[in-house]
Design a protein around this motif. Structure first.
Motif, PDB file in Angstrom:
ATOM      1  N   CYS A 109       0.859  -1.184   0.000  1.00 19.04           N
ATOM      2  CA  CYS A 109       0.000   0.000   0.000  1.00 19.04           C
ATOM      3  C   CYS A 109       0.898   1.236   0.000  1.00 19.04           C
ATOM      4  CB  CYS A 109      -0.898  -0.018   1.230  1.00 19.04           C
ATOM      5  SG  CYS A 109      -2.085   1.336   1.284  1.00 19.04           S
TER       6      CYS A 109
ATOM      7  N   CYS B 185      -6.234  -0.780   2.436  1.00 21.39           N
ATOM      8  CA  CYS B 185      -5.558   0.257   1.651  1.00 21.39           C
ATOM      9  C   CYS B 185      -6.562   1.097   0.850  1.00 21.39           C
ATOM     10  CB  CYS B 185      -4.539  -0.391   0.723  1.00 21.39           C
ATOM     11  SG  CYS B 185      -3.492   0.780  -0.191  1.00 21.39           S
ATOM     12  N   ASN B 186      -7.504   0.414   0.214  1.00 22.92           N
ATOM     13  CA  ASN B 186      -8.429   1.113  -0.684  1.00 22.92           C
ATOM     14  C   ASN B 186      -9.378   2.054   0.053  1.00 22.92           C
ATOM     15  OD1 ASN B 186      -7.328  -0.191  -2.903  1.00 22.92           O
ATOM     16  ND2 ASN B 186      -8.798  -1.897  -2.803  1.00 22.92           N
ATOM     17  N   GLN B 187      -9.725   1.739   1.303  1.00 24.23           N
ATOM     18  CA  GLN B 187     -10.666   2.604   2.005  1.00 24.23           C
ATOM     19  C   GLN B 187     -10.094   3.979   2.303  1.00 24.23           C
ATOM     20  OE1 GLN B 187     -11.704   1.624   6.065  1.00 24.23           O
ATOM     21  NE2 GLN B 187      -9.838   0.395   6.336  1.00 24.23           N
ATOM     22  N   PHE B 188      -8.776   4.122   2.222  1.00 24.55           N
ATOM     23  CA  PHE B 188      -8.151   5.425   2.425  1.00 24.55           C
ATOM     24  C   PHE B 188      -7.733   6.068   1.097  1.00 24.55           C
ATOM     25  CE2 PHE B 188      -7.683   3.450   6.563  1.00 24.55           C
ATOM     26  CZ  PHE B 188      -7.995   4.488   7.419  1.00 24.55           C
ATOM     27  N   GLY B 189      -8.143   5.455  -0.014  1.00 31.16           N
ATOM     28  CA  GLY B 189      -7.825   6.015  -1.326  1.00 31.16           C
ATOM     29  C   GLY B 189      -6.358   5.925  -1.684  1.00 31.16           C
TER      30      GLY B 189
ATOM     31  N   ASP C 120      -2.815   3.805  -3.045  1.00 31.37           N
ATOM     32  CA  ASP C 120      -2.521   2.925  -4.182  1.00 31.37           C
ATOM     33  C   ASP C 120      -2.139   1.542  -3.674  1.00 31.37           C
ATOM     34  OD1 ASP C 120      -2.882   5.095  -5.879  1.00 31.37           O
ATOM     35  OD2 ASP C 120      -0.779   5.703  -5.692  1.00 31.37           O
TER      36      ASP C 120
END
Length: 351
Positions: A109, A131-135, A137
């Motif tokens: 991440c 990782c994705n929930q905080f925008g 990569d």
């Protein structure tokens, strides 16, 4: 109990082992310090920085030791009886295998620093959803070392607690948990948290065999109060027995009782970190009964001696029910003390 007219030996062994135990505690306190004196640990909250830049609070149990001595973590590193350092522990091994199986789902991440540039990111191994929930990569199936935009890797293994737990955290959160941060490693599967926890060099990821913990705790104590209580008994009852039985017999019974007590405690109370000569001293209690019955006709007041021995034993076992006291070691000490006493204490021949 000592019969009238017996040869009296000088208690060299009890004096020597007492001196060694005094020196041992001085070294222990010099290396491990003294933690808070209380029966139960206190919950402490500490502010820490998360991987994604937020400030959070993490709670942990602060050290406590009613005996005026180091924390349990320090006692383990100094050589306490603690089964996960002596043999492979099934529970700890199962939890470690589960954690390592989850590592297959990790990716790298990459988070852009607030004042940084897109090609200078802070990275760490996480799961995709986290990782994705905080925008950020997410680079699946990649290590952070292979991601070119990673300027630094701030999520690293952290060894936490006394059971060899490992988690991927920032250095700040690791410190808040009182853990040991591993700045050169990437994953928990590369980390020897068991060795970090035990601290005596006999634990690797593939082998757990600190067999010397059966004997080393006999020479050490959990704190100043623990030492005073044990030495008070040792110098009163132990010297009395050695004056009657001799140094060699007492030394053999002392170590057989102490090692046997640690073996029984390790089997029945595996996660309780303990040290001290209590098991050996309970072996001396058992020997006191053997000598009492062997010399019954030679004693001036045998019934009085028997009552005193019974009350002393009951009091000691009652004390063993208190927190921080290992009664399994006491029971083991009595058993091995009686067995070895029957072998090594000579019978009196009456003429």
């Amino acid at each position: 109990a000592r019969a009238r007219g017996d040869r009296e030996y000088t208690p060299w062994f009890i004096w020597f082992i007492t001196f060694v135990q005094l020196i041992g505690l001085i070294v222990q306190l010099a290396l491990g310090g003294v933690t808070a004196v209380r029966f139960s640990p206190e919950v402490v909250e500490t502010a820490a920085h998360t991987f994604f830049g937020a400030v959070t609070k993490r709670a942990r149990y602060a050290g406590a030791n009613v005996f005026i001595g180091p924390t349990a973590n320090e006692l383990i590193k100094q050589g306490a009886k603690f089964s996960p350092c002596m043999r492979e522990d099934e529970l700890i091994l199962r939890l470690r295998n589960q954690d390592e199986a989850q590592e297959r789902l990790l990716g790298c991440c990459a988070v852009s620093e607030p004042l940084g540039t897109p090609d200078a990111q802070v990275c760490g191994p996480t799961f995709a959803d986290d990782c994705n929930q905080f925008g950020a990569d997410f680079h699946g199936n990649q290590t952070c070392g292979s991601v070119t935009t990673c300027a630094s890797v701030t999520l690293r293994p952290c060894c936490i607690g006394v059971y060899g737990q490992c988690g991927l955290t920032t250095q700040s959160i690791c410190a808040a948990y009182g853990g040991v941060y591993q700045p050169t490693l990437s994953l928990c599967s590369e980390t020897n948290c068991g060795g970090t926890m035990c601290g005596m060099g006999g634990v690797t990821r593939d082998r757990v065999n600190e067999w010397w913990r059966f004997a080393v705790p006999i020479f050490l104590h959990s704190g100043l109060l623990h030492l005073v209580l044990n030495l008070g008994f040792q110098l009163s009852v132990g010297t009395q027995i050695e004056r009657s039985a001799g140094s060699l017999r007492v030394m053999l019974i002392y170590f057989i009782s102490g090692i046997g007590a640690n073996a029984l405690s390790g089997a029945l109370a595996p996660y309780q970190a303990q040290m001290g000569c209590s098991g050996a001293l309970y072996g001396m209690l058992a020997v006191n009964f053997i000598m009492l019955f062997q010399e019954w006709k030679e004693l001036e007041e045998p019934v009085k001696e028997l009552i005193r021995a019974i009350l002393m034993t009951l009091l000691c076992l009652l004390v063993g029910t208190l927190p921080w006291i290992d009664n399994w070691a006491h029971i083991g000490g009595v058993f091995f003390g009686f067995a070895s006493g029957v072998v090594f204490i000579p019978y009196i021949t009456l003429h």
